[in-house]
Design a protein around this motif. Structure first.
Motif, mmCIF file in Angstrom:
data_model
loop_
_atom_site.group_PDB
_atom_site.id
_atom_site.type_symbol
_atom_site.label_atom_id
_atom_site.label_comp_id
_atom_site.label_asym_id
_atom_site.label_seq_id
_atom_site.Cartn_x
_atom_site.Cartn_y
_atom_site.Cartn_z
ATOM 1 N N LYS A 44 2.850 8.269 15.090
ATOM 2 C CA LYS A 44 1.830 8.276 14.039
ATOM 3 C C LYS A 44 1.657 6.888 13.417
ATOM 4 O O LYS A 44 1.372 6.733 12.224
ATOM 5 N N ALA A 45 1.822 5.874 14.223
ATOM 6 C CA ALA A 45 1.687 4.475 13.809
ATOM 7 C C ALA A 45 1.844 3.616 15.055
ATOM 8 O O ALA A 45 2.127 4.135 16.151
ATOM 9 N N ALA A 46 1.684 2.311 14.917
ATOM 10 C CA ALA A 46 2.030 1.400 16.009
ATOM 11 C C ALA A 46 3.543 1.379 16.166
ATOM 12 O O ALA A 46 4.277 1.459 15.176
ATOM 13 N N PRO A 47 4.062 1.275 17.395
ATOM 14 C CA PRO A 47 5.515 1.239 17.584
ATOM 15 C C PRO A 47 6.221 0.171 16.756
ATOM 16 O O PRO A 47 7.288 0.434 16.195
ATOM 17 N N LEU A 48 5.652 -1.041 16.645
ATOM 18 C CA LEU A 48 6.310 -2.068 15.853
ATOM 19 C C LEU A 48 6.278 -1.746 14.358
ATOM 20 O O LEU A 48 7.205 -2.092 13.621
ATOM 21 N N SER A 49 5.228 -1.094 13.901
ATOM 22 C CA SER A 49 5.167 -0.664 12.508
ATOM 23 C C SER A 49 6.247 0.376 12.236
ATOM 24 O O SER A 49 7.024 0.256 11.277
ATOM 25 N N ALA A 50 6.315 1.391 13.081
ATOM 26 C CA ALA A 50 7.296 2.461 12.895
ATOM 27 C C ALA A 50 8.721 1.932 12.948
ATOM 28 O O ALA A 50 9.580 2.333 12.153
ATOM 29 N N THR A 95 0.828 -1.201 0.000
ATOM 30 C CA THR A 95 0.000 0.000 0.000
ATOM 31 C C THR A 95 0.861 1.248 0.000
ATOM 32 O O THR A 95 2.046 1.192 0.316
ATOM 33 N N GLY A 96 0.239 2.366 -0.332
ATOM 34 C CA GLY A 96 0.897 3.653 -0.187
ATOM 35 C C GLY A 96 0.789 4.180 1.231
ATOM 36 O O GLY A 96 1.412 5.187 1.570
ATOM 37 N N HIS A 97 -0.003 3.515 2.075
ATOM 38 C CA HIS A 97 -0.180 3.899 3.485
ATOM 39 C C HIS A 97 0.622 2.922 4.341
ATOM 40 O O HIS A 97 0.071 1.997 4.953
ATOM 41 N N LEU A 98 1.917 3.132 4.424
ATOM 42 C CA LEU A 98 2.788 2.162 5.083
ATOM 43 C C LEU A 98 2.631 2.136 6.596
ATOM 44 O O LEU A 98 2.823 1.091 7.226
ATOM 45 N N ARG A 99 2.302 3.261 7.191
ATOM 46 C CA ARG A 99 2.206 3.327 8.649
ATOM 47 C C ARG A 99 0.851 2.776 9.072
ATOM 48 O O ARG A 99 -0.189 3.361 8.809
ATOM 49 N N SER A 157 -2.793 4.187 9.611
ATOM 50 C CA SER A 157 -2.633 5.106 10.739
ATOM 51 C C SER A 157 -2.867 6.559 10.345
ATOM 52 O O SER A 157 -3.172 7.391 11.200
ATOM 53 N N ASP A 158 -2.736 6.884 9.054
ATOM 54 C CA ASP A 158 -2.849 8.277 8.640
ATOM 55 C C ASP A 158 -4.276 8.724 8.330
ATOM 56 O O ASP A 158 -4.521 9.918 8.146
ATOM 57 N N ASN A 159 -5.233 7.793 8.281
ATOM 58 C CA ASN A 159 -6.604 8.245 7.977
ATOM 59 C C ASN A 159 -7.698 7.522 8.751
ATOM 60 O O ASN A 159 -8.881 7.661 8.445
ATOM 61 N N PHE A 160 -7.320 6.731 9.752
ATOM 62 C CA PHE A 160 -8.314 6.050 10.584
ATOM 63 C C PHE A 160 -8.423 6.800 11.918
ATOM 64 O O PHE A 160 -7.401 7.207 12.473
ATOM 65 N N PRO A 161 -9.634 7.045 12.448
ATOM 66 C CA PRO A 161 -10.943 6.528 12.027
ATOM 67 C C PRO A 161 -11.723 7.468 11.100
ATOM 68 O O PRO A 161 -12.909 7.250 10.881
ATOM 69 N N LYS A 162 -11.063 8.506 10.582
ATOM 70 C CA LYS A 162 -11.755 9.389 9.647
ATOM 71 C C LYS A 162 -12.379 8.592 8.523
ATOM 72 O O LYS A 162 -13.524 8.833 8.124
ATOM 73 N N LEU A 163 -11.622 7.660 7.965
ATOM 74 C CA LEU A 163 -12.153 6.747 6.962
ATOM 75 C C LEU A 163 -12.410 5.394 7.623
ATOM 76 O O LEU A 163 -11.526 4.828 8.251
ATOM 77 N N LYS A 164 -13.611 4.895 7.489
ATOM 78 C CA LYS A 164 -13.950 3.588 8.061
ATOM 79 C C LYS A 164 -13.546 2.506 7.071
ATOM 80 O O LYS A 164 -14.368 1.920 6.366
ATOM 81 N N GLU A 165 -12.240 2.275 7.043
ATOM 82 C CA GLU A 165 -11.664 1.258 6.169
ATOM 83 C C GLU A 165 -10.830 0.296 7.006
ATOM 84 O O GLU A 165 -10.163 0.701 7.956
ATOM 85 N N ILE A 171 7.843 -11.659 -2.783
ATOM 86 C CA ILE A 171 6.581 -11.476 -2.067
ATOM 87 C C ILE A 171 6.650 -10.308 -1.085
ATOM 88 O O ILE A 171 5.738 -9.483 -1.054
ATOM 89 N N PRO A 172 7.696 -10.165 -0.263
ATOM 90 C CA PRO A 172 7.817 -8.917 0.499
ATOM 91 C C PRO A 172 8.378 -7.834 -0.418
ATOM 92 O O PRO A 172 9.303 -8.087 -1.204
ATOM 93 N N ARG A 173 7.813 -6.638 -0.347
ATOM 94 C CA ARG A 173 8.212 -5.554 -1.236
ATOM 95 C C ARG A 173 8.447 -4.289 -0.421
ATOM 96 O O ARG A 173 8.055 -4.205 0.742
ATOM 97 N N ASN A 174 9.056 -3.295 -1.057
ATOM 98 C CA ASN A 174 9.394 -2.092 -0.291
ATOM 99 C C ASN A 174 8.173 -1.331 0.190
ATOM 100 O O ASN A 174 8.286 -0.444 1.036
ATOM 101 N N ASN A 175 6.991 -1.665 -0.328
ATOM 102 C CA ASN A 175 5.770 -1.023 0.154
ATOM 103 C C ASN A 175 4.849 -2.007 0.878
ATOM 104 O O ASN A 175 3.641 -1.838 0.889
ATOM 105 N N THR A 176 5.423 -3.031 1.483
ATOM 106 C CA THR A 176 4.639 -3.938 2.323
ATOM 107 C C THR A 176 4.437 -3.307 3.696
ATOM 108 O O THR A 176 5.400 -2.935 4.361
ATOM 109 N N SER A 177 3.189 -3.181 4.104
ATOM 110 C CA SER A 177 2.882 -2.536 5.387
ATOM 111 C C SER A 177 2.620 -3.528 6.506
ATOM 112 O O SER A 177 2.681 -3.154 7.686
#
Length: 410
Positions: A318-324, A49-53, A72-80, A261-267
């Motif tokens: 601006k993300a989960a600690p393990l994600s960041a 995704t383009g939303h990595l965090r 992390s950058d658009n929840f819960p504004k967007l219910k996705e 299978i893992p790529r530079n944009n794997t979140s």
């Protein structure tokens, strides 16, 4: 001979650079309990995704509460939501398809409602049949173009190819549909236009690993993370970076990030381990790696409202600690060549995996093994009890968090 090998590697690199896939290029599988060692179905997704965090969230749903991966950058504004499981044992994920909807549509504009569908279905569906009804009754055109994987607490396991107006279900329990007990998808659909879409090479690798593992009854979350989610094998080039042929002193230790299978944009990478028919749905586990899987660690989560802080949103990061932490490590040690446009596709393989055994993946794997050693005995105890003990779960989360923090993972 050395010159011939060098020319071959250069040609590989040129071919790879010319055919980058789109950002939303996920890999996935739905696996019947018939081919897992414990009889419980599995649902897996590597999310690109383009939303990595990202972070994991517990949502109070209209009918069912659920735990899911969110941006992390658009929840819960967007219910996705992008992969999750609810208290009824219903789990759902998607991969974007690029060959179901006909017409001249930009890749970025395909399937705009996919994330909303997952969020909504998790709060109102309990079974595969419910999801069929959900798809039958939503407004058309639906804004969907995706492969949706589903498992439920009744033993259901299916993949759906869904477009704006219709869908087709592939039942992983039906030997006529899935003779090996699983259905895998990347970013094309079998019912779509032939040879369009993306991810055919990634699909070959997923299918290769699962077909061998199912024959030996060995499809587990651990196998998926080790042999698929972190696979650096390319079937078309007939190479595996783990072979040692792409490390010092044979090469520079760099390669290009294409069709692994893992790529530079794997979140994230998530394996939902469901329950057997008749078991308590609360025993469902979401084995979760946040961030780039080769620089992350798998942590088990249950569908309860006490998610550990390391997997939850952190305002400062601006993300989960393990994600960041995983994304930072990938940015600084793996995709750190940044001289001009397009350079993010260069992968510093030597830093991830090397012949000395000091690569990032090689250092993190023992920590992940310790997580399994902590979690699996508790999981077995709760299977025997028929429910999750909340005090024991709090203690387990605390031990895992302290272990990873002490090791400097985050």
């Amino acid at each position: 001979m050395k010159n011939v090998q060098l020319i071959r590697l250069c040609m590989m690199a040129i071919a790879i650079v010319c055919v980058w896939e789109p950002v939303w290029a996920c890999s996935s599988a739905v696996i019947s309990g018939k081919v897992t060692p414990d009889g419980r179905p599995l649902l897996w997704k590597n999310r690109e995704t383009g939303h990595l965090r990202n972070h994991m969230v517990y949502v109070k749903g209209e009918k069912y509460d659920f735990v899911a991966d969110v941006n992390s950058d658009n929840f819960p504004k967007l219910k996705e939501a992008w992969v999750g499981s609810n208290v009824a044992g219903f789990a759902l994920m998607n991969t974007q398809s690029y060959n179901l909807v006909r017409g001249d549509i930009a890749d970025d504009d395909r399937g705009p409602k996919n994330g909303e569908v997952i969020y909504r279905a998790l709060e109102v569906c309990a079974t595969v049949a419910d999801f069929c009804h959900f798809l039958d009754t939503i407004q058309k055109p639906s804004g969907i173009e995706a492969n949706f994987g589903v498992i439920d607490a009744q033993g259901g396991a299916a993949m759906f190819e869904v477009d704006e107006h219709s869908y087709k279900m592939f039942d992983a329990n039906d030997p006529n549909v899935a003779p090996h007990g699983y259905v895998a998808r990347t970013n094309f659909s079998n019912g779509g236009e032939l040879n369009l879409g993306y991810g055919y090479v990634r699909y070959l690798e997923v299918d290769r690993v699962l077909s061998k593992a199912c024959a030996m009854g060995g499809i587990t979350p651990q196998l998926i993370f080790t042999d698929i989610a972190r696979s650096f094998r390319n079937n078309i080039l007939d190479i595996d970076l783990r072979s040692g042929d792409f490390n010092y002193p044979k090469t520079s230790g760099w390669f290009t990030d294409q069709d692994f299978i893992p790529r530079n944009n794997t979140s994230c990478s998530i394996v939902v381990q469901g329950v057997k028919k008749g078991e308590n749905p609360e025993l469902t586990v979401l084995w979760t790696i946040l961030g780039y899987p080769p620089t992350g660690v798998a942590v088990p989560l249950w569908v309860k409202d006490n998610l550990p802080a390391m997997m939850s949103y952190n305002e400062e990061l601006k993300a989960a600690p393990l994600s960041a932490a995983s994304l930072k490590l990938a940015d600084e040690k793996v995709f750190h060549f940044k001289q001009g446009g397009g350079t993010k596709h260069y992968l510093h393989w030597e830093n991830l995996y090397n012949l000395k055994g000091t690569g990032i993946m090689q250092q993190l794997m023992p920590l992940e093994e310790k997580i399994y050693q902590e979690a699996l005995p508790m999981q077995q105890q709760w299977y025997q009890k028929g429910k999750v003990d909340m005090k024991e779960l709090d203690a387990l989360y605390g031990r895992m968090e302290n272990m990873l923090k002490s090791a400097g993972v985050f």
